[in-house]
Enzyme design. Structure first.
Site, mmCIF file in Angstrom:
data_model
loop_
_atom_site.group_PDB
_atom_site.id
_atom_site.type_symbol
_atom_site.label_atom_id
_atom_site.label_comp_id
_atom_site.label_asym_id
_atom_site.label_seq_id
_atom_site.Cartn_x
_atom_site.Cartn_y
_atom_site.Cartn_z
ATOM 1 N N ASN A 105 -2.472 26.952 -21.009
ATOM 2 C CA ASN A 105 -1.018 27.158 -21.059
ATOM 3 C C ASN A 105 -0.723 28.091 -22.221
ATOM 4 O O ASN A 105 -1.622 28.590 -22.879
ATOM 5 C CB ASN A 105 -0.307 25.800 -21.201
ATOM 6 C CG ASN A 105 -0.739 25.077 -22.460
ATOM 7 O OD1 ASN A 105 -0.545 25.572 -23.564
ATOM 8 N ND2 ASN A 105 -1.383 23.932 -22.288
ATOM 9 N N LYS A 160 -20.336 30.172 -10.703
ATOM 10 C CA LYS A 160 -19.028 30.825 -10.529
ATOM 11 C C LYS A 160 -18.603 30.739 -9.062
ATOM 12 O O LYS A 160 -19.396 30.967 -8.152
ATOM 13 C CB LYS A 160 -19.143 32.296 -10.955
ATOM 14 C CG LYS A 160 -17.849 33.089 -10.779
ATOM 15 C CD LYS A 160 -18.064 34.559 -11.049
ATOM 16 C CE LYS A 160 -16.835 35.371 -10.623
ATOM 17 N NZ LYS A 160 -17.088 36.822 -10.697
#
Ligand code: PMT
Length: 399
Positions: free
Chosen positions: A203, A282
């Protein structure tokens, strides 16, 4: 209190005479120290007449070659008003080419800085960087006012009113020791919740609010442990910083350091959700849409509320609406003593900003708004209220 009043060479030097008069009226002893440039604006005789003491100016025209050391040792607080851009730059970089700047290096007590300059000089990146350096050293800034400037422009840069500078001086002197003996545990910054070895959820928290709280607590004598998510900030002087990444790591370090803490402040923006099982490789980009199954992270504040004992527990509430109600709800549901409510998503307060505007919701039922100010100023006011709250709670518990 014995105060050194450093006067810089700006047109606002005339207002320092009024400041000297007010400090004397409050019963303080004032030693004026002027730069050569300041003497171009106000004669030393003015300050000598107001303070009843010889004004110190030139480093080499004084009785003893080490008078700057004795002056530094004999006084309890150093106030610089006006602090010109040049003086601020010299203080930030440790230059000492006259009596006042030499004194600034020799002085070890609290320093209050009241800047004054043209608006463009104030907004220049060099000035702002120098101010940030001084703030990080724990210098108390008295932010300049906005309005008409001697150069005919309007904007920030006017020396703060003498009353405001006097209040900051007295507040700074009073505060220096009021957290001595306290251990304060603070969390700051965001957490990063991995989605795979490359990507993560996070955030916008920069950590500035939490670091300002740590800086304020250390400046007031506390032992500070700062559990910090990934941020780009210099650790405040005298603070133990414990870096973490995920909510789970933050939780572990908070609980590990909870024992000795008298006051706990949770300013961190902890992620509420994470991937319980992070892929080892990934995730490859495919044409198909992907969806994420996210699980709740540990609610650290709620757990602290369950283990509060006689500590003071202060939570934060980052809301976009219904601030007071939400803060009050969190206070009750997480057994906090105080919740600092701040609106986020608005302009230049909350996340990433250097300023904040908060509403304190207290266990006593009080709701205390703190007007917009630098996060360092807000941090000091939060601690003022935390100490008052502890007295009120002790009285209510008959202790
Ligand atoms: O870091 P800055 O850029 O300076 O921005 C400051 C700030 C906006 C991040 C700060 O002032 C702030 O509001 N911090 C709290 C942000 C937050 O997570 O608010 P919340 O309402 O989502 O959480 C409520 C409280 O629970 C907070 O004290 C939080 O630390 C705590 N919490 C939340 C989730 C969780 N899993 N564990 C927690 O302890």
């Amino acid at each position: 209190m014995k105060i050194i009043l450093g006067v810089g060479g700006g047109i606002a030097a005339y207002k320092s005479a009024e400041l000297a008069r007010m400090l004397m009226q409050q019963g303080h002893q004032v030693q004026a120290v002027m730069t050569a440039a300041a003497e171009e604006f106000v004669r030393p005789l003015t300050f000598a007449a107001l303070t009843g003491r010889k004004v110190l100016t030139n480093l080499f025209a004084i009785e003893s070659a080490i008078e700057h050391i004795s002056v530094a040792q004999e006084h309890e607080l150093l106030a610089i008003a006006p602090a010109t851009a040049d003086l601020i730059a010299k203080m930030a970089h440790g230059l000492a080419d006259d009596f006042l700047t030499t004194l600034c290096l020799a002085f070890t007590g609290p320093v209050v800085v009241a800047p004054a300059m043209n608006v463009n000089m104030w907004q220049h990146a060099a000035t702002q960087a120098n101010l940030e350096t001084l703030r990080k050293r724990g210098y108390r800034m008295v932010e300049p006012g906005r309005g008409y400037l001697a150069c005919g422009m309007t904007g920030p840069g006017r020396l703060a009113e003498p009353e405001e500078i006097v209040a900051a001086i007295e507040s700074e002197a009073r505060k220096r020791h009021d957290l001595e003996g306290e251990t304060v545990l603070i969390t700051a910054g965001p957490t990063q919740e991995p989605l795979d070895p490359v990507r993560f959820l996070t955030n916008r928290s920069s950590g500035k609010m939490g670091y300002a709280l740590a800086e304020a607590a250390a400046a007031r004598g506390a032992k500070v442990v700062l559990v910090s998510g990934p941020v780009h900030l210099t650790p405040p002087r005298g603070v133990e910083v414990i870096p973490v990444r995920t909510a789970e790591e933050m939780r572990a370090k908070v609980m590990e350091n909870l024992g000795p803490a008298h006051i706990v402040i949770k300013a961190a923006a902890v992620a509420d959700f994470h991937l319980s099982k992070v892929p080892e490789q990934k995730v490859k980009k495919t044409a198909a849409r992907i969806s994420l199954e996210l699980d709740p992270t540990p609610d650290i504040l709620a757990e602290l509320g369950r283990k509060k004992d006689d500590r003071l527990l202060i939570g934060f509430a980052a809301e976009t609406q219904n601030l007071v109600q939400e803060a009050r709800r969190k206070l009750e549901s997480k057994n906090c003593d105080m919740v600092v409510g701040n609106l986020v998503g608005g302009a230049d307060v909350g996340f990433e900003s250097d300023q904040n505007e908060v509403i304190l919701v207290l266990r006593t039922g009080e709701t205390i708004p703190l007007a917009r100010a630098s996060k360092r100023e807000i941090a000091d006011r939060i601690f003022d209220q935390v100490l008052k709250l502890r007295l009120a709670l002790s009285a209510a518990n008959g202790r």
